[in-house]
Write an enzyme that holds these catalytic residues in place. Sequence first.
Site, PDB file in Angstrom:
ATOM      1  N   TYR A 120       0.837  -1.200   0.000  1.00 32.65           N
ATOM      2  CA  TYR A 120       0.000   0.000   0.000  1.00 32.65           C
ATOM      3  C   TYR A 120       0.876   1.255   0.000  1.00 32.65           C
ATOM      4  O   TYR A 120       1.811   1.383   0.783  1.00 32.65           O
ATOM      5  CB  TYR A 120      -0.904   0.012   1.228  1.00 32.65           C
ATOM      6  CG  TYR A 120      -1.701   1.299   1.359  1.00 32.65           C
ATOM      7  CD1 TYR A 120      -2.832   1.505   0.575  1.00 32.65           C
ATOM      8  CD2 TYR A 120      -1.304   2.306   2.233  1.00 32.65           C
ATOM      9  CE1 TYR A 120      -3.551   2.681   0.667  1.00 32.65           C
ATOM     10  CE2 TYR A 120      -2.017   3.486   2.339  1.00 32.65           C
ATOM     11  CZ  TYR A 120      -3.140   3.675   1.548  1.00 32.65           C
ATOM     12  OH  TYR A 120      -3.851   4.848   1.636  1.00 32.65           O
ATOM     13  N   ASN A 285       1.609  10.378   6.502  1.00 34.52           N
ATOM     14  CA  ASN A 285       0.748   9.524   7.322  1.00 34.52           C
ATOM     15  C   ASN A 285       1.122   9.641   8.793  1.00 34.52           C
ATOM     16  O   ASN A 285       1.789   8.773   9.349  1.00 34.52           O
ATOM     17  CB  ASN A 285       0.897   8.068   6.878  1.00 34.52           C
ATOM     18  CG  ASN A 285      -0.365   7.523   6.242  1.00 34.52           C
ATOM     19  OD1 ASN A 285      -0.328   6.482   5.621  1.00 34.52           O
ATOM     20  ND2 ASN A 285      -1.493   8.195   6.400  1.00 34.52           N
ATOM     21  N   GLN A 375     -21.194  30.714  55.878  1.00 33.12           N
ATOM     22  CA  GLN A 375     -20.064  30.085  55.200  1.00 33.12           C
ATOM     23  C   GLN A 375     -19.837  30.787  53.868  1.00 33.12           C
ATOM     24  O   GLN A 375     -20.681  31.547  53.411  1.00 33.12           O
ATOM     25  CB  GLN A 375     -20.341  28.597  54.982  1.00 33.12           C
ATOM     26  CG  GLN A 375     -21.644  28.326  54.259  1.00 33.12           C
ATOM     27  CD  GLN A 375     -22.117  26.886  54.380  1.00 33.12           C
ATOM     28  OE1 GLN A 375     -21.422  26.048  54.922  1.00 33.12           O
ATOM     29  NE2 GLN A 375     -23.299  26.601  53.866  1.00 33.12           N
ATOM     30  N   ARG A 381     -16.139  28.107  48.266  1.00 32.46           N
ATOM     31  CA  ARG A 381     -16.214  26.970  49.186  1.00 32.46           C
ATOM     32  C   ARG A 381     -16.068  25.632  48.468  1.00 32.46           C
ATOM     33  O   ARG A 381     -15.475  24.692  48.999  1.00 32.46           O
ATOM     34  CB  ARG A 381     -17.531  27.029  49.965  1.00 32.46           C
ATOM     35  CG  ARG A 381     -17.770  25.864  50.908  1.00 32.46           C
ATOM     36  CD  ARG A 381     -18.751  26.237  52.019  1.00 32.46           C
ATOM     37  NE  ARG A 381     -19.940  26.888  51.527  1.00 32.46           N
ATOM     38  CZ  ARG A 381     -21.101  26.277  51.255  1.00 32.46           C
ATOM     39  NH1 ARG A 381     -21.201  24.971  51.429  1.00 32.46           N
ATOM     40  NH2 ARG A 381     -22.141  26.960  50.833  1.00 32.46           N
ATOM     41  N   ASN A 413       1.183   4.330   7.676  1.00 31.46           N
ATOM     42  CA  ASN A 413       0.666   3.048   7.187  1.00 31.46           C
ATOM     43  C   ASN A 413       1.177   2.821   5.766  1.00 31.46           C
ATOM     44  O   ASN A 413       1.057   3.712   4.927  1.00 31.46           O
ATOM     45  CB  ASN A 413      -0.865   3.068   7.193  1.00 31.46           C
ATOM     46  CG  ASN A 413      -1.457   1.773   6.671  1.00 31.46           C
ATOM     47  OD1 ASN A 413      -1.117   0.698   7.129  1.00 31.46           O
ATOM     48  ND2 ASN A 413      -2.340   1.883   5.691  1.00 31.46           N
ATOM     49  N   LYS A 484     -17.371  47.428  35.918  1.00 32.06           N
ATOM     50  CA  LYS A 484     -18.659  47.028  35.343  1.00 32.06           C
ATOM     51  C   LYS A 484     -18.470  46.492  33.927  1.00 32.06           C
ATOM     52  O   LYS A 484     -19.059  45.472  33.543  1.00 32.06           O
ATOM     53  CB  LYS A 484     -19.637  48.209  35.348  1.00 32.06           C
ATOM     54  CG  LYS A 484     -21.019  47.843  34.831  1.00 32.06           C
ATOM     55  CD  LYS A 484     -22.014  48.967  35.040  1.00 32.06           C
ATOM     56  CE  LYS A 484     -22.373  49.092  36.500  1.00 32.06           C
ATOM     57  NZ  LYS A 484     -23.143  47.901  36.971  1.00 32.06           N
ATOM     58  N   GLU A 508     -13.506  11.143   1.801  1.00 31.77           N
ATOM     59  CA  GLU A 508     -12.619  10.429   0.882  1.00 31.77           C
ATOM     60  C   GLU A 508     -13.256   9.132   0.388  1.00 31.77           C
ATOM     61  O   GLU A 508     -12.847   8.042   0.748  1.00 31.77           O
ATOM     62  CB  GLU A 508     -11.274  10.182   1.588  1.00 31.77           C
ATOM     63  CG  GLU A 508     -10.102   9.908   0.679  1.00 31.77           C
ATOM     64  CD  GLU A 508      -9.832   8.415   0.526  1.00 31.77           C
ATOM     65  OE1 GLU A 508      -9.945   7.922  -0.617  1.00 31.77           O
ATOM     66  OE2 GLU A 508      -9.519   7.764   1.542  1.00 31.77           O
ATOM     67  N   ASN A 511     -14.069   6.099   2.368  1.00 29.43           N
ATOM     68  CA  ASN A 511     -12.998   5.273   2.929  1.00 29.43           C
ATOM     69  C   ASN A 511     -12.720   5.703   4.366  1.00 29.43           C
ATOM     70  O   ASN A 511     -12.523   4.875   5.249  1.00 29.43           O
ATOM     71  CB  ASN A 511     -11.734   5.410   2.071  1.00 29.43           C
ATOM     72  CG  ASN A 511     -10.554   4.657   2.665  1.00 29.43           C
ATOM     73  OD1 ASN A 511     -10.637   3.455   2.894  1.00 29.43           O
ATOM     74  ND2 ASN A 511      -9.460   5.366   2.924  1.00 29.43           N
TER      75      ASN A 511
END
Length: 740
Positions: A120, A285, A375, A381, A413, A484, A508, A511
Amino acid sequence: MGLDNSKNTAKFFDLPKAVHGMNGTTPVNGFKATALSKASRTMTKTSALSQFLEAYRELEGYKNGRAIKVDGQTLSIAAVAAAARYNAAVELDESPLVKERVRKSQLAIANKVSTGASVYGLSTGFGGSADTRTDKPMLLGFALLQHQHVGILPTSTEPLDVLPLQDANNTSMPEAWIRGAILIRMNSLIRGHSGIRWELIEKMRELLAANVIPVVPLRGSISSSGDLSPLSYIAGTIIGNPSIKVYHGPSKSGIRQIGSSKDVLALHNIEPFPLESKEPLGILNGTAFSASVAALALNEAIHLVLLAQVCTAMGTEALIGTRASHAPFIHATARPHPGQVECAENIWNLLDGSKLAQLEEHEVRLEDDKYTLRQDRYPLRTSPQFLGPQIEDIISAFQTVTQECNYLPATDNPLIDGETGESHHGGNFQAMAVTNAMEKTRLALHHVGKLLFSQSTELVNPAMNRGLPPSVAATDPSLNYHAKGLDIATAAYVAEATPGPTHIQSAEMHNQAVNSLALISARATITSLEVLTSLIASYLYILCQALDLRALQREFLPGLDIIIREELRSSFGSFLSSEQMEKLQQNLTSAFEDHLDKTTTMDNTDRMTTMAATSSSVLLQFFTDSGASVPPSSCDLLSSVSSFQSSVATRSSVLMDDLRKEYIFGDRGPTPASQYIGKTRPVYQFIRTTIGVRKHGSENYNKFYNGLGVEDVTIGQNISRIYESIRDGKMQSIIVSLFD
């Protein structure tokens, strides 16, 4: 149980030392080793803090001349950042073992070509066209590069006739991304799984050394069969394709020269390198661009998640919050998620020594804290619980991308086993690992931004900020709306830092029916980083202003006590004992401070007048209940009350005005809040002194006598200085000093 700040220097707990501390390895008191789960104990090796410190030190080494070694297995995110952003030197591991590994892989390919084997990308077409065959691998390589050189780039460096809707250069990638990609692709090729020649790797190193960098299109990769199109521009530069443009030469006004790769290679005495056999595919690749942008993003993200913890500590001080929210029992014992424990510990330690944050929590009676907030609100917190998962995700992404740069086999690949000569057809170019790392990083950045925005908007809101003026105005709020605009801007920032997902499309000839979109995701993460940095810079600006206002308050209140004492003596001293005067002063001080906390939206004169007027009920109650002697004439008493109120109002107003002037114009020095801040002090001092962002309010104090922009730069310009200090790495050294 209420809060008492009277013993700030006492230790909160006296527990055995923990498994790790501020540097990720040294124990810090308060975090009990026996309380940590097994998962939490791994934090000593994988904490965001330890990774940040390690990466910072490594990067500094490269900046100071240490060369990055390309050996296929030790490339770090810091090394990518150094080569990409600081032009650090790069050298190849030329050991016999490494070179032999590359040679064997190349020989395996040469043998297949010579024997006419069907492989390939050497004898077949590509992707959905892999059913075609050819015995001309060299021409096939040209065809591969040709069909991938499809990106949109500026055709000229001359000004456009029509003004563009966006930056005309935004169709090309930043050079840093490209430099990082070249380095990562070299590191993959040197592993010897790609069937390329050693000289190709040397040629790529030569490009980096000469700083001849291809101009690469920003868009066009789906990161499925690797980042094909972007990498094709690197290949085109290597062969000297005259149609491929490159950056070269020194930077002029922030922009480098652009020229034809053929001409620029000749200018730098670099010979074009014709590609053979599998080499075009070997370059294309791969996930190098995805990994490069991801690595650069994570190098910044891990800094910002620590800076967020510093901001939270500073916010706790500015809001008179409590360190008790970060107590070891809550986190290390009761809910020991690693990120949560790390965050709580960092904030706990950063608050050490603060005279603003409440360092201890004491039992008080019900009536003692009546009508007060029990709290801290959620943004402070629950910050460890909120930031903790983001820390864990960023650590995970950091490790994944580091692995992508190194320990995975080559990402092209077919892969070639040089020992056996076998070719393996697979899909290591599918960069979904990078995509997932970027998706979780971007989501983490969004959550960090949301938390800091919530803290910021609480700090500028007088209904929530515990006695600070609206919009942290340093002068009368009727003519000063200081933060602000920032409150609005930060809302826009957090909205833009969205973790929006990427959307896969089949491509593609179907594929590439599934594709990772890793580069797109990494690009989106870079955008999120920039937006979050804008938000953090704005928040830091607000924090410094708020801390200065707290320092001013700390000076005003003792002065107010003196005024109360002196005016009580002047108005009521003839018929009150010392004990009665002391008791009355305590009552008035409590009433006045309560009034001041609730009237921050008022201008100074009105505020002090109404404050003094609240003494009427206190005085009436006192003379009714205490049995104190009063003047024989009620008119004399009323006259004394009126005189007291008038004098207190006038003197308090003058005192506040004097302090405002001294703080705004620097009579108290550039960093008046330093004496009240804990371990976050270096950040405050860096902003105030090193980059010169002084307290806001001079134009307002002088009632805009000189107009706008004369006495001070715009608010945005000051925030831009903070923003730039974060983006260019200067702030990193300050953060390191807090923990190292």
